[in-house]
Design an enzyme around this catalytic site. Structure first.
Site, mmCIF file in Angstrom:
data_model
loop_
_atom_site.group_PDB
_atom_site.id
_atom_site.type_symbol
_atom_site.label_atom_id
_atom_site.label_comp_id
_atom_site.label_asym_id
_atom_site.label_seq_id
_atom_site.Cartn_x
_atom_site.Cartn_y
_atom_site.Cartn_z
ATOM 1 N N CYS A 205 0.839 -1.206 0.000
ATOM 2 C CA CYS A 205 0.000 0.000 0.000
ATOM 3 C C CYS A 205 0.872 1.254 0.000
ATOM 4 O O CYS A 205 1.551 1.536 0.989
ATOM 5 C CB CYS A 205 -0.916 -0.048 1.222
ATOM 6 S SG CYS A 205 -1.764 1.498 1.600
ATOM 7 N N CYS B 294 0.137 3.761 2.729
ATOM 8 C CA CYS B 294 0.573 3.197 4.018
ATOM 9 C C CYS B 294 2.066 3.421 4.213
ATOM 10 O O CYS B 294 2.512 3.743 5.314
ATOM 11 C CB CYS B 294 0.291 1.692 4.082
ATOM 12 S SG CYS B 294 -1.448 1.249 3.968
#
Length: 103
Positions: free
Chosen positions: A28, A31
């Site tokens: 991600c 993230c």
């Protein structure tokens, strides 16, 4: 210091006080951008709020229990109970202000 929690120790780690958990995954992009922010907050708010990360790919039980469908998702827990869920990348100052308002 940022805690790295798992399905196995999750309940024990969030049982007391305020714990801010970042649900994330290696793949991600947002993230990965949020990771250093989370680590800085862990240092700056040490002793006030526990800051933790939970890898959703490795910890499906907790991820599903709290209905995490998109990441990054952060959930603030107080004494083991979820208080509020925040989704998507947030700038450090916004997260720090949010957490300081809850202390």
């Amino acid at each position: 210091m940022t805690l790295h929690i798992t399905d196995q120790d999750f309940d024990a780690q969030i049982a007391e006080g305020l714990t801010f958990v970042d649900f994330w995954a290696e793949w991600c992009g947002p993230c990965r951008m949020l990771g250093p922010v989370i680590d800085e907050l862990a240092t700056e708010l040490d002793g006030k709020v526990k800051i933790a990360k939970l890898n959703i790919d490795e910890n499906r039980v907790i991820t599903e229990k709290f209905g995490v469908m998109s990441i990054p998702t952060m959930i603030l827990f107080k004494d083991g109970e979820p208080v509020e869920k925040i989704q998507g990348f947030q700038p450090k100052e916004a997260l720090k202000g949010y957490l300081e308002s809850k202390i």
